[in-house]
Structure formats: C-alpha cells, structure tokens
Write an enzyme that holds these catalytic residues in place. Structure first.
Site, PDB file in Angstrom:
ATOM      1  N   CYS A 151     -18.517  -0.971 -61.249  1.00 52.85           N
ATOM      2  CA  CYS A 151     -18.035  -2.342 -61.229  1.00 52.85           C
ATOM      3  C   CYS A 151     -17.558  -2.768 -62.607  1.00 52.85           C
ATOM      4  CB  CYS A 151     -19.157  -3.270 -60.812  1.00 52.85           C
ATOM      5  SG  CYS A 151     -19.934  -2.796 -59.290  1.00 52.85           S
TER       6      CYS A 151
ATOM      7  N   ARG B  90     -12.136   1.584 -64.096  1.00 49.22           N
ATOM      8  CA  ARG B  90     -13.508   1.853 -63.706  1.00 49.22           C
ATOM      9  C   ARG B  90     -13.623   2.138 -62.202  1.00 49.22           C
ATOM     10  NH1 ARG B  90     -17.037   0.094 -67.684  1.00 49.22           N
ATOM     11  NH2 ARG B  90     -18.716  -0.411 -66.271  1.00 49.22           N
TER      12      ARG B  90
ATOM     13  N   TRP C 285     -17.387  -1.700 -56.994  1.00 51.31           N
ATOM     14  CA  TRP C 285     -17.357  -0.306 -56.535  1.00 51.31           C
ATOM     15  C   TRP C 285     -18.608  -0.158 -55.680  1.00 51.31           C
ATOM     16  CZ3 TRP C 285     -20.231   4.304 -57.378  1.00 51.31           C
ATOM     17  CH2 TRP C 285     -19.543   5.485 -57.087  1.00 51.31           C
TER      18      TRP C 285
ATOM     19  N   ASN D 181     -23.233  -5.866 -62.280  1.00 53.15           N
ATOM     20  CA  ASN D 181     -22.902  -4.444 -62.292  1.00 53.15           C
ATOM     21  C   ASN D 181     -24.214  -3.705 -62.456  1.00 53.15           C
ATOM     22  OD1 ASN D 181     -21.918  -1.882 -62.820  1.00 53.15           O
ATOM     23  ND2 ASN D 181     -21.281  -2.366 -64.906  1.00 53.15           N
ATOM     24  N   GLY D 182     -24.427  -2.660 -61.642  1.00 54.28           N
ATOM     25  CA  GLY D 182     -25.674  -1.900 -61.750  1.00 54.28           C
ATOM     26  C   GLY D 182     -26.334  -1.787 -60.401  1.00 54.28           C
TER      27      GLY D 182
ATOM     28  N   GLU E 211     -14.033  23.299 -66.283  1.00 53.94           N
ATOM     29  CA  GLU E 211     -13.304  22.068 -66.563  1.00 53.94           C
ATOM     30  C   GLU E 211     -11.925  22.078 -65.888  1.00 53.94           C
ATOM     31  OE1 GLU E 211     -14.069  19.271 -67.474  1.00 53.94           O
ATOM     32  OE2 GLU E 211     -12.303  18.283 -68.276  1.00 53.94           O
TER      33      GLU E 211
ATOM     34  N   LYS F  76     -10.670  19.274 -63.200  1.00 56.87           N
ATOM     35  CA  LYS F  76      -9.435  18.499 -63.387  1.00 56.87           C
ATOM     36  C   LYS F  76      -8.597  18.602 -62.115  1.00 56.87           C
ATOM     37  CE  LYS F  76     -10.047  16.368 -66.055  1.00 56.87           C
ATOM     38  NZ  LYS F  76     -11.314  16.369 -66.668  1.00 56.87           N
TER      39      LYS F  76
ATOM     40  N   GLU G 173     -10.380  16.724 -58.918  1.00 57.36           N
ATOM     41  CA  GLU G 173     -10.590  15.273 -58.959  1.00 57.36           C
ATOM     42  C   GLU G 173      -9.296  14.479 -58.859  1.00 57.36           C
ATOM     43  OE1 GLU G 173     -12.420  13.712 -62.543  1.00 57.36           O
ATOM     44  OE2 GLU G 173     -11.386  15.168 -63.785  1.00 57.36           O
TER      45      GLU G 173
ATOM     46  N   HIS H 274     -19.601  38.814 -54.991  1.00 54.99           N
ATOM     47  CA  HIS H 274     -20.893  38.585 -54.333  1.00 54.99           C
ATOM     48  C   HIS H 274     -20.761  37.540 -53.235  1.00 54.99           C
ATOM     49  CE1 HIS H 274     -22.876  41.235 -57.118  1.00 54.99           C
ATOM     50  NE2 HIS H 274     -22.176  40.670 -58.084  1.00 54.99           N
TER      51      HIS H 274
ATOM     52  N   LYS I 270     -14.829   5.498 -63.791  1.00 54.98           N
ATOM     53  CA  LYS I 270     -14.817   6.036 -65.150  1.00 54.98           C
ATOM     54  C   LYS I 270     -16.204   6.090 -65.759  1.00 54.98           C
ATOM     55  CE  LYS I 270     -12.750   7.430 -68.911  1.00 54.98           C
ATOM     56  NZ  LYS I 270     -12.354   8.855 -68.883  1.00 54.98           N
TER      57      LYS I 270
HETATM   58  C1  F6R Z   1     -14.186  14.086 -65.193  1.00 52.57           C
HETATM   59  C2  F6R Z   1     -14.980  13.069 -65.839  1.00 52.57           C
HETATM   60  C3  F6R Z   1     -16.433  13.000 -65.499  1.00 52.57           C
HETATM   61  C4  F6R Z   1     -17.253  12.586 -66.735  1.00 52.57           C
HETATM   62  C5  F6R Z   1     -18.710  12.345 -66.326  1.00 52.57           C
HETATM   63  C6  F6R Z   1     -19.564  11.968 -67.522  1.00 52.57           C
HETATM   64  O1  F6R Z   1     -12.856  14.031 -65.613  1.00 52.57           O
HETATM   65  O2  F6R Z   1     -14.498  12.275 -66.604  1.00 52.57           O
HETATM   66  O3  F6R Z   1     -16.905  14.185 -64.963  1.00 52.57           O
HETATM   67  O4  F6R Z   1     -17.156  13.586 -67.696  1.00 52.57           O
HETATM   68  O5  F6R Z   1     -18.771  11.322 -65.371  1.00 52.57           O
HETATM   69  O6  F6R Z   1     -19.130  10.786 -68.098  1.00 52.57           O
HETATM   70  P1  F6R Z   1     -19.509  10.410 -69.571  1.00 52.57           P
HETATM   71  O7  F6R Z   1     -18.875  11.400 -70.487  1.00 52.57           O
HETATM   72  O8  F6R Z   1     -18.992   9.021 -69.776  1.00 52.57           O
HETATM   73  O9  F6R Z   1     -21.016  10.483 -69.651  1.00 52.57           O
END
Ligand code: F6R
Length: 626
Positions: A2, A27, A76, A112-113, A499, A503, A506, A522, A621
C-alpha cells in the site's frame, strides 16, 4: 504494498494527494481512495477500484474536493478482495454502501501493513456494538482508535498510544479526528512512513518521491512513535505521550531522478543508470590517498578489528537481494576463507538457528523495509550477533536498526523489477569480500590493488554491455511467445542465472527456471522440448566446458541455446545458436556484467508482449508484509 499520503497546508489538498499517490504507484495497488476535510466540515471520502486514474477522473483530478487537509491511499489487497468497501480510507462510524461520500465518523484513516490480531480485536469491537462493513484489518484498527478516544477522552495521541499497545503487527497509520479539523495524526511500526515539511505545509508519505515536488526536508518517524501534523508544525510523541525531538534530514537527490528521463519505462532508465550508480557506490567506499587506492568503511564504522573477529558470515535477504547473497557467498568464501551461509530471510527467521556468536549477519535490501529481512535482522540482534546491512533507501528501518549500514548509491528505484539496486548491492558485497580478504591476510598489496582496479573498471564495462542492446532486442522478439525458458550455470554463473530467470518471469510472465547446470539431468531435463530456450551463463573458465556440455545435452533434445560468455571465447558459436559477449573482468566480479543482457532480455520480451513492465501484475516494490 500500500501507499499512504497526507497533506495539511494552505492549498487544495486533493490534487496534492493524487500527485503523491501517483509517485507511489510503483508500490503496486488494486484500489485507491482519499478523504479530505474542508475546515470544520466532516470528511468527504471517495474510493475507487483499479488504477489511480479512476479515482482522479471521479474527483476531476482533485478539483472536485474542497479542503486543505486530507489523507490518501493506494491499496494492495491482503485482507479481503480488491473492492470499494475494502479500499481505504476507512471510518469508525457506521456507514452504508461502500463507505464513500460525506462521513460524520469520529475517525477516518488509512493504513499500510498488517494487523495480526485483528480477528480477536474485531470480536471485541463487535461486543462493544461496532458494525463492520469491510473485511479489512484496517477498519478494525480505525474502530479501535475511536473506542479508546471515546473511552479515555485523553485526546488523539493518547488514543493512538493505547491502540498501538493493543495491536500486533505492522502499520503506518494516518488518521483525522472530527474534533480536530486541520490536523492529521500518524503512528508507525515496521512499515515505512516519512513526514516532510516546508514553511506552510506538512506532508506524510510512504516514500520520499511522493513529496519531493514540495519539500526536501523530511523527518523519519521511529517505531512505536506518533506524530501530530498541522500546517506549520509537526510534533512527535513516544508511547508515554512525551514529545520527542527529531532532526530534519535533507534529501540530496531531486524529483527528476525519480522521473523517466526520456525512457519509455523506468526499468529501461534504471538499466541505463547502472554505469553511473555502480561508480557512485564504488567511489563512496574506495578512497585514493594520492599514492594508492584503498577501501574505506569508516563511513559506517566497520573496523579492521571488527573484521578480524568474524569467523562466520550469514547472509539473509529476499528475491533479487537473496540472489546477490548467493553470488556473494561464492566470492566472499573464496577471498576471505570465512564460511558463508546464505538464506532466504523468510526461512532464516523461523529456523531454529544455532548461530555462531562470532558471526556477522549481512542483510541485503533495496527498500530497507522488507518484513522478512527486517525480522531476520532482529533475530540476529536478539542473539547478540553483529549485523551489517546493504540498503538503498536512506533512513529505512533496516538501515536504522543494523549495527553497520553500508548504503548503496543507486538513487530511487521505481520499477518494481530491480536492476540498478541489485547491481549496487553486488558492488558492496564485492567490496566487503576484498577488504575482508585483505584484513584476514589472504590478499597481498598487489592483488588488492588489482582487485580495486578491476572493480573500478566495472561501470565502463557495463556501458559496453549496454551497447549490444539492439541484438538482444532482436533476439527477444523471436522468443516473446516462449512457454518455458531455462537458465543454467554453475557456481557464480548459477547465481547469475537465478537473477536472470527472476527478471524473465516477473515481467514477461513466461515460466522460467534457473538450474545449477549439473542438476538438470536429475529430473528437469525431461521438460526440454523442441525449441525450448536454454540460456547458459558461461563466464567461469574452469566451469565453461562443463556447463557447455550440459547445454549440448539440452540441444540434442531440441533446445535452442543462448550462451553468455566473455569476448574472445568465440568457439562458443560452434555449440550455441545465439552468443552474447561481455567484456573481460576478474571472474569474481563478472556478475555485474553478465546480468546486463539478461535484464535486457526480460525487458524486451515483456515489451514485445505488451505488458506493464514497470508494474507487473500481483507484485509490489516494497514487501512490508510477510
Ligand atoms: C525482483 C525484486 C524483488 C526484491 C525483493 C526484496 O526484481 O525486486 O525480488 O529484490 O522483494 O526487496 P528488498 O531488496 O527491498 O528487500
């Protein structure tokens, strides 16, 4: 997660609230709402589902709502589906319909939370005659504030303090009380919230970009603290209701840094910022005394003696930050001889750890607010273990609670999919590995100077990787309809693949897996079909042949191969269908380069599928709930 905003000043509040919410769109959200008060009049609440533009249209970009004091929210969903009823603001009184319109309630608020004991509290409030019209934990919170306000008649701060003591969970809460026109009251625990101020206005927001067009002076409200906001003044209180003095922090970066700057998407802009931000991060920690360069951690107080005392390293993080940890594990263990163990923060926090008392726990987080990472940090501290965080957002919870905070200098990262923060986190991990190796006596002066130069060469080499982007764009257009993509590699290459695969999935919504190349046979190899794309990372000389053989095993089962390796290894073209070359760098640090084509691949595939690159579905985010 949120997003919250609040405004009290001498201008019309609603347009400012909408503008602030638009800066928090990254976010992720599914509904939005505002509540505005015009002088003594009751608050007017307006809520809509879907994008923020639905709310903007409904209130004529804010012009339709009079009043200079208000709060706003993008939701959210956690408790209850995305709907107008469940959207914030919520009100303490009874209401019909979806809780929109003019509301005479005593308390109106946004949150938020997550309130963990909301069901127990809801039952209590129902016994006291409160009626609920949403499924949210927030409505319970707002009604609890109302209950304590009426019961003890100690005023807003007292009611908030009593509420905070009663609830378990995390919250950034902003409320308006009917009896206190022209004021917003706030409380915070474990969810981000900042308060900004200029001469005649006070702002509240989940993150700095929301207020940067109005002020650079912000206060960080601490855990279990409350604030009272009026147009010219902001006061902070602790749980006892005593005033707390706070220093103002001036934000150095400007609003433009959080805008797209000519790129179609924030993600592309942030990919292109990587040469600069990795250099900024390197320069923060590499000092040149005129004779030679050295790594200097005095900025966050990590001394030679501290490093000498560490006999174990644990790294805890989530998502991409965990992938940084995976890569750091290989590099740190090799350069320092200290055993390193990497864990997902969400696992670390609940495992019955037998933690080594002489360990260092490293928590990596862009936002500095990730709930699981924060919990891992606290667990380490409860066990009396030293903690170091690698964090991007200045003043965030993880940054403040850790013993040593090593900031990345990535600037604001808006795109949900991380790129530049990830790269800066890698740089920090490599700097730590080199300095620790030096202190432990495993890296001599010559090697130390060599590593520093190699690190300093990374930004221009990232630039060179970016020059290749048209080839990747072309390749992406061929594979935009792929059903599955596999990323394989060994050692550091495996960590890079983790990674690359994240990418891809997502932002393109294509199923993808990262596999340790040796593990394929395996089980997973049964998924390879005619035309399946297999991307191999081939940057480590001693593992090159092995991974290439594993790729060939896939090719003989119909796979189409893309290989990433360094310039000069042109024989790779005998085996793979599409080769991408990156500049040579010391092999420990190659992750900073090999990830660039993989970021670009995910980006271009997402664009060619017409998807919302910066705001992928279901993602947020900053993940401030567990
Ligand atoms: C993927 C991404 C997430 C964050 C994860 C941790 O692109 O951004 O996987 O890396 O949610 O977030 P932070 O770094 O803010 O703790």
């Amino acid at each position: 997660m949120c997003g919250i905003v609040g405004y009290v000043g001498n201008k019309q509040a609603a347009p400012i609230l909408l503008e602030g919410l638009s800066k928090l769109e990254y976010r992720g959200y599914d509904s939005a709402g505002v509540a505005v008060r015009d002088g003594e009049k009751a608050a007017v609440v307006v809520k809509t589902t879907g994008r923020l533009k639905n709310l903007s249209e409904k209130i004529d970009n804010g012009k339709a709502l009079a009043g200079t004091c208000g709060i706003g929210h993008t939701r959210w969903a956690t408790h209850g589906v995305p709907s107008r009823e469940n959207a914030h603001p919520h009100v303490s009184g009874n209401c019909t319909g979806s809780g929109s319109g003019e509301v005479e309630s005593l308390v109106v608020g946004v949150h938020n939370g997550i309130i963990e004991n909301y069901q127990e509290l809801k039952a209590k409030m129902e016994r006291h005659g409160y009626v609920f019209y949403s499924q949210t934990d927030t409505e319970v919170l707002i009604k609890l504030v109302d209950y304590y306000y009426k019961k003890y008649q100690g005023g807003p701060i007292d009611a908030l303090a009593k509420t905070i003591v009663r609830v378990r969970g995390s919250y950034a809460l902003a409320v308006m009380f009917k009896d206190h026109p022209g004021k917003i009251f706030a409380a915070r625990k474990d969810s981000p919230m900042i308060i900004g101020k200029n001469d005649s206005e006070v702002f509240l927001a989940s993150d700095v970009p929301a207020i940067l067009n109005h002020t650079r002076d912000v206060y960080y409200i601490g855990n279990l603290e409350m604030a009272e906001l009026s147009p010219k003044e902001v006061s902070f209180y602790n749980l006892d209701g005593d005033k707390v003095q706070k220093e103002v922090t001036t934000i150095e970066w400007d609003a433009e840094a959080a805008e797209k700057g000519g790129f179609e998407h924030f993600m592309m802009k942030e990919i292109h910022e990587q040469p600069k931000v990795t250099m900024d991060t390197l320069k923060k920690y590499i000092k040149d005394d005129g004779k030679k360069k050295h790594i200097d951690f005095s900025d966050f107080g990590l001394t030679k003696e501290d490093i000498e005392g560490f006999s174990q390293i644990y790294i805890a993080a989530c998502g991409s930050a965990w992938h940084v940890g995976m890569q750091a594990q290989y590099v740190m263990e090799e350069l320092t001889d200290i055993p390193v163990r990497v864990e997902l923060a969400s696992e670390f926090r609940y495992r019955k750890n037998k933690l080594n008392k002489n360990a260092l726990v490293i928590v990596i987080s862009q936002s500095g607010e990730t709930a699981d990472s924060l919990a891992a940090l606290r667990l380490a501290k409860e066990n009396g273990i030293k903690t170091l965080s690698i964090v991007n957002v200045v003043g965030s919870s993880i940054a403040r609670e850790t013993d040593y905070c090593m900031y990345t200098v990535a600037g604001p990262e808006i795109s949900v999919a991380t790129t530049k923060a990830y790269s800066c986190q890698l740089i920090c991990a490599f700097l730590l590995a080199v300095e620790m190796g030096k202190v432990k006596g495993l890296i001599d002066d010559k090697k130390y100077a060599y590593y520093i130069e190699e690190l300093l060469s990374i930004p221009s080499k990232i630039e060179a990787c970016l020059e290749n982007k048209e080839r990747i764009q072309w390749f992406a257009s061929k594979y935009s309809n792929a059903r599955d993509i596999f990323f394989i590699g060994r050692g550091i290459d495996y960590a890079i693949c983790l990674e690359g695969s994240l990418k891809m999935k997502e932002i393109s919504y294509i199923h993808s897996e990262a596999y340790a190349a040796g593990e394929l046979k395996h089980g997973t190899i049964s998924l390879i079909e005619d035309g399946t794309l297999v991307v191999g990372s081939l940057t480590q000389a001693d593992l090159y042949e092995k991974t290439l053989s594993n790729m060939m095993e896939c090719k003989s089962r119909g796979a189409y191969l893309m290989g990433i390796t360094t310039f000069g290894k042109y024989d790779v073209e005998d085996s793979v269908n599409f080769a991408v070359y990156i500049p040579k760098v010391d092999e420990h640090f190659v992750g900073n380069l090999a990830i660039i084509p993989l970021q670009l691949l995910g980006y271009y595939i997402s664009v060619s599928r017409g998807l919302d690159v910066d705001k992928p579905r279901n993602l947020a985010k900053s993940v401030t709930v567990e």
